[in-house]
Design a protein around this motif. Structure first.
Motif, PDB file in Angstrom:
ATOM      1  N   PHE A  10      54.259  -6.820  43.424  1.00 31.72           N
ATOM      2  CA  PHE A  10      52.804  -6.925  43.514  1.00 31.72           C
ATOM      3  C   PHE A  10      52.301  -6.237  44.781  1.00 31.72           C
ATOM      4  N   ALA A  11      52.939  -6.512  45.917  1.00 38.03           N
ATOM      5  CA  ALA A  11      52.518  -5.930  47.189  1.00 38.03           C
ATOM      6  C   ALA A  11      52.627  -4.410  47.162  1.00 38.03           C
ATOM      7  N   GLU A  12      53.739  -3.909  46.626  1.00 36.74           N
ATOM      8  CA  GLU A  12      53.946  -2.469  46.620  1.00 36.74           C
ATOM      9  C   GLU A  12      53.013  -1.760  45.642  1.00 36.74           C
ATOM     10  N   SER A  13      52.599  -2.468  44.597  1.00 39.12           N
ATOM     11  CA  SER A  13      51.741  -1.838  43.593  1.00 39.12           C
ATOM     12  C   SER A  13      50.300  -1.689  44.068  1.00 39.12           C
ATOM     13  N   LEU A  14      49.887  -2.494  45.022  1.00 38.14           N
ATOM     14  CA  LEU A  14      48.477  -2.535  45.410  1.00 38.14           C
ATOM     15  C   LEU A  14      47.957  -1.195  45.887  1.00 38.14           C
ATOM     16  N   THR A  15      48.691  -0.554  46.769  1.00 34.99           N
ATOM     17  CA  THR A  15      48.218   0.710  47.311  1.00 34.99           C
ATOM     18  C   THR A  15      49.072   1.887  46.875  1.00 34.99           C
ATOM     19  N   GLY A  16      49.818   1.704  45.801  1.00 37.62           N
ATOM     20  CA  GLY A  16      50.531   2.829  45.221  1.00 37.62           C
ATOM     21  C   GLY A  16      49.532   3.873  44.725  1.00 37.62           C
ATOM     22  N   ASN A  21      39.814  -9.219  39.049  1.00 39.66           N
ATOM     23  CA  ASN A  21      41.143  -8.920  38.526  1.00 39.66           C
ATOM     24  C   ASN A  21      42.195  -8.976  39.622  1.00 39.66           C
ATOM     25  N   LEU A  22      41.821  -8.564  40.840  1.00 40.09           N
ATOM     26  CA  LEU A  22      42.748  -8.632  41.967  1.00 40.09           C
ATOM     27  C   LEU A  22      43.124 -10.076  42.263  1.00 40.09           C
ATOM     28  N   SER A  25      48.669   5.021  41.965  1.00 35.98           N
ATOM     29  CA  SER A  25      47.811   4.628  40.841  1.00 35.98           C
ATOM     30  C   SER A  25      47.418   3.153  40.914  1.00 35.98           C
ATOM     31  N   GLY A  26      47.719   2.492  42.037  1.00 36.50           N
ATOM     32  CA  GLY A  26      47.408   1.077  42.178  1.00 36.50           C
ATOM     33  C   GLY A  26      45.926   0.821  42.333  1.00 36.50           C
ATOM     34  N   PRO A  27      45.509  -0.432  42.198  1.00 43.41           N
ATOM     35  CA  PRO A  27      44.085  -0.784  42.247  1.00 43.41           C
ATOM     36  C   PRO A  27      43.430  -0.495  43.590  1.00 43.41           C
TER      37      PRO A  27
END
Length: 298
Positions: A181-187, A107-108, A189-191
């Protein structure tokens, strides 16, 4: 204590990503509902990476800069934990390792492609100097796809009038998509975020030490000298023009250096062979083996 804007993405060069097996094979990934052929990745193959290149910083930091995120074929995820902005900082970076499932790995890759990696080629160049480029790399078991974006972390809205020069509306929209996308990765609740990954400290099997001549200043004069427990410094020349040398060590020597680093910081003068050196310690990642990997990454 302050942390960087991206937290775990705080703060070099083409990545050598191939489908050739390099180490133990990880479990095969299923085709799911797509009907695609079954895939498998070797455990130490980089399947996804986000790193930064260039920018205005010291030669040693350019040579030892770590990727923000590295995801391997067996699901291991290595990221940078929170960092203090205080000087001098710790002698070792705060690397964390966790693991994702085969499905999450696929999925990543899919999400990275949807964000533009592998399809977008020209994202313009905002009129700002001396900032880093963000580089995304995806390997799907067959081919490697890469995208490098200059000044991705700087939105044109942050630069005032005329900031859209060099970036079209279409390019800016593509940049916003990649930035999200970059900011969501390690947020949170990010993946790859802390709420999802059960992380622990990454313990390297090999460490590189980039050495340069010690220069006394008001800060270094306050630091206690530490005896260097590894191979004699400075090591082999890493960059003639920048005055950097490098030595790699493993096994017991690596453990001794890691232990000594606990009593040191980034400004510590290290004593070796009757001389003092400034040393930047760089834990090597699973796809790296020696100083040569650092020389090729910038």
């Amino acid at each position: 204590m302050r942390t960087s804007r991206y937290g775990r993405l705080a703060v070099v060069p083409m990545l050598l990503l191939t489908s050739a097996a390099c180490g133990q094979q990880a479990g095969a990934t299923g085709a799911g509902d797509s009907g695609a052929p079954e895939k498998s990745y070797s455990a130490d193959t980089v399947v996804f990476r986000m790193d930064h290149t260039g920018g205005f910083t010291t030669p040693a930091m350019l040579a030892t800069r770590l990727p923000a995120i590295s995801v391997y074929g067996d699901g291991r995820v290595i990221t940078q934990g929170p960092v203090t902005m205080a000087y001098p900082g710790p002698a070792l970076p705060n690397l964390q390792v966790g693991k994702i499932s085969v499905g999450e790995l696929e999925n990543l890759i899919k999400t990275a492609r949807e964000a533009g990696v592998g399809s977008v080629t020209d994202l313009g160049s905002p009129p700002v100097a001396d900032v880093t480029s963000t580089r995304f790399t995806v390997f799907d078991g067959t081919k490697s796809e890469q995208l490098e974006v200059y000044a991705l972390e700087v939105g044109t809205g942050d630069l005032g009038p005329g900031a859209d020069q060099g970036v079209t509306a279409e390019q800016q929209a593509a940049r916003e998509k990649l930035r999200a996308f970059a900011e969501s990765l390690t947020g949170e609740s990010g993946p790859l975020g802390t709420a999802h990954l059960d992380t622990q400290a990454y313990v390297p099997t090999a460490v590189a030490a980039v050495a340069e001549a010690y220069v006394a200043n008001d800060e270094t004069l306050k630091q206690a000298e530490v005896a260097w427990p590894g191979p004699a410094l400075p090591g082999a020349e890493l960059n003639k023009d920048l005055g950097l040398s490098c030595v790699t060590f493993t096994g017991e020597q690596a453990q001794q250096v890691l232990a000594a680093a606990g009593d040191a910081n980034a400004a510590t003068p290290w004593a070796s062979e009757g001389k003092r050196w400034t040393v930047t310690l760089r834990p090597l990642l699973p796809d790296e083996s020696d100083c040569g990997d650092l020389a090729s990454r910038r």
